[in-house]
Design an enzyme around this catalytic site. Structure first.
Site, PDB file in Angstrom:
ATOM      1  N   CYS A  82      -0.985  -1.404   5.823  1.00  0.00           N
ATOM      2  CA  CYS A  82      -1.271  -2.836   5.645  1.00  0.00           C
ATOM      3  C   CYS A  82      -0.283  -3.753   6.350  1.00  0.00           C
ATOM      4  O   CYS A  82      -0.589  -4.917   6.571  1.00  0.00           O
ATOM      5  CB  CYS A  82      -1.328  -3.179   4.160  1.00  0.00           C
ATOM      6  SG  CYS A  82       0.294  -3.345   3.379  1.00  0.00           S
ATOM      7  N   GLU A 142     -15.223 -20.631  -2.677  1.00  0.00           N
ATOM      8  CA  GLU A 142     -16.044 -19.423  -2.604  1.00  0.00           C
ATOM      9  C   GLU A 142     -17.184 -19.487  -1.590  1.00  0.00           C
ATOM     10  O   GLU A 142     -17.663 -18.456  -1.128  1.00  0.00           O
ATOM     11  CB  GLU A 142     -16.685 -19.170  -3.974  1.00  0.00           C
ATOM     12  CG  GLU A 142     -15.707 -18.946  -5.099  1.00  0.00           C
ATOM     13  CD  GLU A 142     -16.428 -19.002  -6.432  1.00  0.00           C
ATOM     14  OE1 GLU A 142     -16.648 -17.943  -7.028  1.00  0.00           O
ATOM     15  OE2 GLU A 142     -16.790 -20.112  -6.847  1.00  0.00           O
ATOM     16  N   VAL A 196       4.450  13.287   7.734  1.00  0.00           N
ATOM     17  CA  VAL A 196       5.165  13.913   6.622  1.00  0.00           C
ATOM     18  C   VAL A 196       5.266  12.946   5.437  1.00  0.00           C
ATOM     19  O   VAL A 196       5.030  13.335   4.286  1.00  0.00           O
ATOM     20  CB  VAL A 196       6.583  14.366   7.072  1.00  0.00           C
ATOM     21  CG1 VAL A 196       7.358  14.923   5.894  1.00  0.00           C
ATOM     22  CG2 VAL A 196       6.487  15.412   8.175  1.00  0.00           C
ATOM     23  N   CYS A 232      -6.446 -13.300   2.953  1.00  0.00           N
ATOM     24  CA  CYS A 232      -6.750 -14.704   2.623  1.00  0.00           C
ATOM     25  C   CYS A 232      -7.266 -15.516   3.797  1.00  0.00           C
ATOM     26  O   CYS A 232      -8.213 -16.266   3.670  1.00  0.00           O
ATOM     27  CB  CYS A 232      -5.500 -15.412   2.108  1.00  0.00           C
ATOM     28  SG  CYS A 232      -4.750 -14.697   0.653  1.00  0.00           S
ATOM     29  N   CYS A 280       0.820  -1.224   0.000  1.00  0.00           N
ATOM     30  CA  CYS A 280       0.000   0.000   0.000  1.00  0.00           C
ATOM     31  C   CYS A 280       0.845   1.261   0.000  1.00  0.00           C
ATOM     32  O   CYS A 280       0.418   2.299  -0.461  1.00  0.00           O
ATOM     33  CB  CYS A 280      -0.939   0.007   1.208  1.00  0.00           C
ATOM     34  SG  CYS A 280      -0.115   0.342   2.782  1.00  0.00           S
TER      35      CYS A 280
END
Ligand SMILES: Cc1cc2nc3c(=O)[nH]c(=O)nc-3n(C[C@H](O)[C@H](O)[C@H](O)COP(=O)(O)OP(=O)(O)OC[C@H]3O[C@@H](n4cnc5c(N)ncnc54)[C@H](O)[C@@H]3O)c2cc1C
Ligand code: FES
Ligand code: FES
EC number: 1.2.3.1
Length: 1322
Positions: free
Chosen positions: A47, A1261, A267, A149, A42
């Protein structure tokens, strides 16, 4: 100047001379190329993928301080004198793996592995400081690390193996343990259930004394009495580290505009994301004079250099030393310090930096101000003190620091007896999320009374700065602390703090409601406090209000995973059915697993940066690239003109031509020698647009304009119209389900390498569908597919987002590689990835339901619309799937379902785990819940009444047996003790007015595979080498789901050889051509059949030699086979499941089989803030026979948590002009370790599925939709609140149930004080 010595990695200071813009910043690019373990995901500290450990020696205390940091925000120059340990320094396969790495792998705490090095570093750093941590410390250490995950449970569990307390279920033996219950209930069963997914006896012991020592030369350097000022000079920037306080003041006088860099957490992001530029930085990090705690009788002074983690430790110490009444401010600060950012940021950010940067969302400043803190300043002129008050926080010029001043320390006075201080906050997620509103409040009373002497209220996130409600406070001075005062206070504060309707961040009504809801919480807290001091004088608050006082605690998650034990008669060598560790798990945890960006630089390679459209629908008048081309390092700018083949292939546009059709569409790319150069140049490309009409953003707008991507899809049974005439009741409603970002941890990354000959092009990329990439690249370059080779070693998560998008991005990169003739490295930054690649389709469901008063549903007419975005992508298929699966588990004799994907000017939405099911089925569950409410039944009763009971046909006429569905449902209700807990929740709700509990159970009938046979085909290639080792290749891609692991298990069983003989290297189009996508939960199903086929062919070929030498070894047989000229290599093939769907008739055997499941969740909701806590989830999933229970349970848990995020906290925000605001972890919140169920139980239910390999089922899924049990549990809790408040029974539920939605639906006197507006769905 000598390079800074350190423990494991040498930040390459000489590399500064290479002068990338901003090159003095961020450790990540300087990590030597061969050390690839530290991941970049990121770039904003949000993260934790880039976590490393920094160690410093403190010459004052003579102690070494180890702490975790996010490397992406660590300025390289700040590391002078520090030791940096990356994951490679912890352990490696080549030398010795560390117990942290081993246990994370063996506990199945890694799937795709992209987050794993960061996880390792967070746990490792904790162990360096606390070799035997508590479970709470483990959870706290992991709060800044995202994993998309696993669902975190196994990661926490691996950490818990280091705790002194038992790592197994903490309830075991108490009689409440689910394991105890299960053992009893399973004795009558034939199949024995197991609960151990790993064997802790295999763990190597952890010996903290074996850790590397801190380099003695760094101690010498730190203690050197002759230290000098350090200066690092780059081309554009200079970094200066002063040697002592005087030096710092000197520098501040000479460079008054130079920022002081401490943690760089304010900053750094400004430089990176807001293009801030500073020629000089002054960094007194580590300067002794800024690090101290000075405690007096009246208060405590804390050095500005203290990190927030050190501040936390210091406050804990003070709290333990001082009487309670003096520590109210410290307690308030400690509460917020627990949830402020993650552990890494808390270890980097400093008190001084926090106070001075004054973020409007600051969690500490409002409390410090309420606690009357003061700031001690120093400059060459001398010292002075300024109050940390409203004027300072509101940035009044006269209350500011002078530019040459430095904060030396902050003084926080003790609270006093008749003085109350509190910190309050609510964020989208409990930890590591900026507050949506926070507050620091204090009140001082005249001694012995409840007459207000001094009141202070400061609010964060309600404007551009923290604001003080000073007028309100003034007006209330002298008043009694009673209900009338509260009522006036609410009105006054709402009048005083104005949030304009178009305020940044939106949620205006919600935030205004929070302003007074938090005030009410404070009011209650103080009343309780007064009562504790003098119960006779000050009445207590009603008992039913007490639970409103406390925020939800952060508990360490725990749970049980149950699965069928392997048949005791199965040969021990056969790994099928065992919880085998992920094939790459150890490589993941050591950082040695190679992702695309880990491939070493290739000679002549160029980096690609994108220029994307800023308009949703516009004509391109001009693309001016001249300024960009003139910049150093820029090789070329690539536009639509450069596409030699088809630029608009199957409706997908590679480079925008003539017009743009969404914000985020790729207009051109810039290729340069470094990414920084490419990015810098991309900013200089000037595009002139002319807006075009219409601009369609929402589904509603698409319906108005009749704008669709494809024709309507419909299935129907019975006579719907007729049935509506004979029902007792009819209800109609609408459900909005918003979209979702994939947020795979590895952003889309492509390496496109043009070859010397025959226009060949090699692509390395993480994809789920190589054939598609090959097809698009071939089309874009106008060359045959046999010249394009795609390689996928692994992807760092995919979730459907890497099915079609890599083809588009592959074509974009290949065009650039073709034009420049040089290799192209194309890594999408997180913000670009979120913007360009889009995600799950938002959905609008409309229903009309006819039912009898006993809850039997007779007729349903459902309409679905999804927001497909601007190009076809997979939208038509997604809609087909929604329509085919929309009945879920319920039989409704007269049923009609229609759906159409809308064409809008948003980036094109795409495949996402569950493929429409998680959105579509919420509608079914919503109308079931609405029917229940109308019939005065519980939702569970209505579900039971209407659920399929015997072998039946689906609406599309496919025959199925719902027995496993009913078993999952029944077991879920029983084993979760649903009825008893529901009663307990009702009891709780009676006793608590502001907190409500809710429970819900959802059943699921999910499908696997595709309605077209050829999509279900697969191939494999298996070679046996002469030493007996076996190389397996197949067409499926490893995305973290453990596909390769299962394939090795299959090959091992079929060839009857140990897994260690089998290798699986990568997926590529040259070994297995024309492979179908790895999606639809069928990766293991179809590739498993192909691998099995290949192995069986080989085994048959070997039979003659085995027969000749039955006692021989595998190696002997292979050698003999070779000598007999037996071919030791073969392809295996699976033709595909026989499926079909005739859309004209609306019928067909669309799916090979169904997966059933049920989940029960219980939540507690804070009606005043909208926060919720997930107390417990029980999942029962029909796994048939699990090839690998660890992998399958990992998929179920991970999908559930992803689903839970989708239904609760993940919220994409667009402007009405179609600009995506949420472009990183700061604005888009996926679940962290604090969101998962406190108790999380998963059971794999046994059934038969002879059609699939080893009678298994695809479970990749299915868990996603089960996350909706959390949504409906929230609904249940909110309904309880509304019932108590006398509100109408049914209310519209939409997804996600964010804190905003929950709060605004729990209507009360506070919401009534502000006007409510409906959110615009997209
Ligand atoms: C991922 C992430 C999550 C975050 N989450 C939260 C959150 O949940 N809640 C919250 O409140 N905050 C949060 N923050 C903000 C964080 O608290 C602040 O960025 C941090 O406290 C700033 O401290 P720093 O030492 O890093 O400042 P720096 O970035 O080093 O400096 C910031 C500013 O302060 C000045 N400065 C620093 N020290 C001094 C000094 N001694 N004297 C004079 N001027 C000085 C500098 O000149 C500069 O202008 C988050 C930040 C990040 C990156
Ligand atoms: S890459 Fe550093 S925190 Fe995300
Ligand atoms: S394993 Fe954590 S992000 Fe994939």
């Amino acid at each position: 100047m000598p390079p800074p010595p350190n423990l494991c990695r040498e930040p390459q200071l000489p590399a500064l001379r290479s002068e990338q813009p901003g090159s003095l910043f961020s450790l990540t690019p300087f990590l030597p190329v061969h050390l690839t373990g530290t991941k970049y995901s990121c770039g904003s500290g949000g993260c934790g993928a880039c976590t490393v450990m920094v160690s410093r020696y403190d010459p004052k205390t003579k102690k070494i301080h180890h702490y975790p940091v996010t490397a992406c925000l660590v300025p390289i120059c700040s590391l002078y004198g520090a030791a940096v340990t990356t994951v490679e320094g912890v352990g490696s396969i080549k030398t010795r793996i560390h117990p942290v790495q081993e246990r994370l792998a063996k506990c199945h705490g890694t799937q795709c592995g992209f987050c794993s090095p960061g996880m390792v570093m967070s746990i490792y750093t904790l162990l360096r400081n606390h070799p035997e941590p508590t479970p709470e410390q483990i959870t706290e250490a992991l709060g800044g690390n995202l994993c998309r995950c696993t669902g975190y449970r196994p990661i926490v569990e691996s950490g818990k193996t280091f705790c002194a307390e038992s790592a197994v279920c903490q309830m075991k033996g108490s009689g409440k343990c689910c394991m105890d219950q299960e053992e009893k209930s399973f004795t009558s069963r034939q199949e024995k259930m197991c609960t151990k997914l790993y064997n802790e006896d295999e763990f190597q012991p952890f010996d903290p004394s074996q850790e590397p020592i801190f380099p003695p030369e760094l101690i010498r350097m730190a203690e050197d009495p002759n230290k000098r000022r350090l200066t690092f000079r780059g081309k554009r920037t200079t970094w200066i580290t002063p040697v002592n306080l005087n030096d710092l003041l000197e520098l501040k006088t000479n460079f008054p505009e130079a920022p002081i860099i401490m943690g760089n957490t304010a900053v750094g992001p400004s430089i990176k994301f807001r293009d801030e530029f500073h020629p000089v930085f002054i960094s007194p990090l580590g300067l002794q004079e800024l690090y101290f705690v000075d405690s007096t009788d009246d208060g405590v002074t804390i050095g500005a250099g203290y990190s927030l983690a050190q501040l936390n430790d210091a406050l804990h110490f003070i709290v333990s030393e001082q009487p309670k009444e003096k520590t109210k401010t410290y307690h308030a600060l400690l509460k917020h310090l627990r949830t402020l950012a993650g552990a890494q940021i808390r270890n980097m950010a400093t008190l001084g930096g926090h106070v001075v940067s004054r973020p409007n969302f600051s969690d500490l400043n409002p409390i410090l101000a309420a606690g009357n803190a003061t700031i001690n300043l120093i400059s060459k002129e001398g010292k002075r003190q300024i109050p940390l008050d409203g004027r300072f926080l509101e940035k009044s010029p006269e209350a500011n620091l002078k530019s040459e001043e430095t904060v030396l320390s902050v003084y926080i006075p003790h609270s006093t007896r008749w003085h109350f201080v509190s910190g309050l906050r609510i964020a989208q997620r409990q930890e590591n999320a900026f507050a949506m509103v926070n507050a620091g409040m204090s009140v001082k009373f005249e001694d012995g009374t409840d007459t207000i002497k001094e009141l202070q209220m400061f609010y964060g996130s309600v404007g551009p700065t923290v604001v003080s409600a000073s007028k309100t406070c003034q007006q209330l001075t002298g008043r009694y602390w009673n209900d009338q005062m509260l009522s006036d206070a609410c009105q006054l504060v709402l009048d005083e703090i104005y949030i304009p309707p178009d305020a940044e961040g939106g949620m205006v009504e919600y935030r205004r409601t929070l302003i007074i809801s938090l005030l009410f919480k404070f009011y209650l807290k103080v009343r309780r406090g007064l009562n504790k001091m003098d119960p006779h004088k000050f009445p207590d608050i009603p008992e039913r209000f007490v639970s409103a006082l406390e925020d939800f605690p952060i508990e360490t998650p725990q749970g049980i995973q149950m699965f069928q034990c392997v048949d005791p008669y199965q040969p021990p060598q056969d790994p099928v059915g065992h919880p085998v560790m992920h094939q790459s798990a150890i490589k993941h945890t050591t950082g040695e697993a190679v992702f695309v960006d880990d491939i070493p630089p290739i000679s002549q390679e160029l980096f690609l940066a994108v220029v994307t459209s800023t308009r949703a629908h516009a004509k391109i008048i001009l693309i001016d690239t001249s300024e960009a081309l003139a910049l150093p390092g820029v090789a070329d700018v690539i536009t639509a003109e450069d596409v030699p083949g088809d630029n608009n292939y199957q409706g997908e546009i590679f480079y925008a031509q003539n017009e743009v059709i969404c914000v985020g569409q790729i207009v051109c790319t810039v290729a340069a020698d470094t990414y920084a150069h490419a990015k810098e140049a991309a900013k200089k490309v000037r595009i002139v647009y002319e807006d075009l009409e219409p601009r369609i953003i929402t589904i509603e707008q698409a319906l108005e304009h009749n704008s669709f991507l494809s024709a309507e899809k419909k299935i129907e049974q019975g006579n719907v119209e007729q049935a509506f005439k004979h029902v007792d009741q009819i209800i109609e409603g609408e459900v909005h389900v918003e979209g979702q970002e994939h947020f795979y941890m590895e952003t889309q990354t492509i390496l496109a390498i043009p070859q010397e000959e025959d226009k060949e092009m090699v692509l390395h990329l993480g994809t789920q569908f190589q054939t598609h990439v090959q097809e698009y690249v071939a089309a874009a370059l106008n060359i045959p597919r046999n010249r394009i080779a795609c390689h996928t070693k692994r992807a760092g998560g995919a979730f459907g987002g890497k099915v079609s998008k890599p083809a588009l991005l592959g074509a974009v990169s290949a065009v650039a590689a073709n034009k420049t003739g040089r290799p192209i490295r194309f890594i999408l930054e997180r913000g670009d990835d979120m913007l360009i690649t889009a995600g799950r389709h938002p959905l609008l469901g409309k229903y009309k339901i006819g039912f009898m008063n006993n809850g039997v549903i007779k007729a349903a007419d459902i309409e679905y619309y999804i927001n497909g975005g601007c190009t076809p992508d997979e939208s038509e298929l997604v809609m087909e799937f929604i329509v085919l699966r929309c009945e879920n588990a319920y039989y409704i004799p007269n049923f009609r379902c229609r759906g159409r994907p809308c064409k809008t000017n948003l980036p094109s939405n795409t495949a996402f785990r569950g493929f429409g099911f998680p959105q579509g089925i919420v509608v079914s569950e919503a109308y079931i819940t609405a029917v229940a409410s109308q019939c005065n039944l519980t939702p569970e009763q209505v579900k039971e009444i209407n659920m399929y009971k015997r072998t039946s046909r689906t609406v599309h006429k496919q025959i199925f047996n719902p027995e496993p569905l009913r078993r999952c449902w029944k077991e879920c209700l029983e084993k979760s003790s649903f009825s008893a807990r529901k009663l307990a929740a009702e009891e709780f709700n009676k006793k608590n007015y502001w907190k409500k509990r809710g429970l819900a159970v959802v059943p699921m009938k999910f499908t696997v595979g595709m309605p077209t046979t050829f999509y279900n085909q697969a191939a494999a290639l298996v070679h046996i080498y002469l030493d007996g080792s076996v190389l397996v290749s197949h067409g499926g891609c490893e995305l973290g789901q453990g596909l390769h692991t299962k394939m090795i298990q299959v090959a091992s069983r079929e060839l009857n050889i140990p897994e260690s003989y089998i290798h699986l290297s990568e997926t590529n189009t040259t070994t297995v051509p024309n492979a179908t996508f790895t999606a639809g939960s069928m990766g293991a199903d179809i590739n498993g059949k192909a691998v099995q086929n290949a192995c069986q062919i080989l085994k048959a070929r070997l039979q003659p030699v085995i027969r000749k030498n039955p006692k021989g070894t595998w190696e002997e047989w292979i050698s003999e086979a070779y000598e007999e000229s037996i071919n030791l290599s073969t392809t295996g093939y699976f033709k595909g499941y026989q499926t079909n769907m005739d859309w004209k008739k609306g019928e067909g055997d669309a799916f090979p089989y169904f997966v059933y499941g049920a989940s029960c969740s219980e939540v507690e909701v804070d009606c005043l803030t909208g926060a919720h806590k997930l107390l417990r989830t029980d999942i029962f999933m029909d796994a048939a026979f699990s090839i690998n229970p660890a992998v399958d349970i990992g998929q179920i848990e991970g999908a559930f948590v992803q689903g839970m995020g989708f239904y609760t906290i993940e919220e994409l925000k667009y402007s009405p002009e179609g600009v995506l605001y949420s472009r990183g972890p700061d604005d888009y919140k996926i679940p962290t370790v604090t969101e998962i169920p406190e108790e999380f139980n998963v059971t794999l239910v046994r059934s038969q599925n002879p059609i699939a390999i080893y009678s298994s089922k695809g479970l990749g899924e299915a868990g996603m939709f089960l996350g909706s049990s959390v949504l409906f549990a929230i609904y249940d809790a909110v309904a309880a609140a509304r019932r108590e408040r006398g509100l109408t029974k049914t209310f519209t539920l939409s997804s996600p149930a964010t804190p905003e939605l929950i709060r605004m639906t729990c209507v009360d006197q506070f919401t009534d004080m502000v006007r409510v507006v409906r959110r615009a769905p997209y």
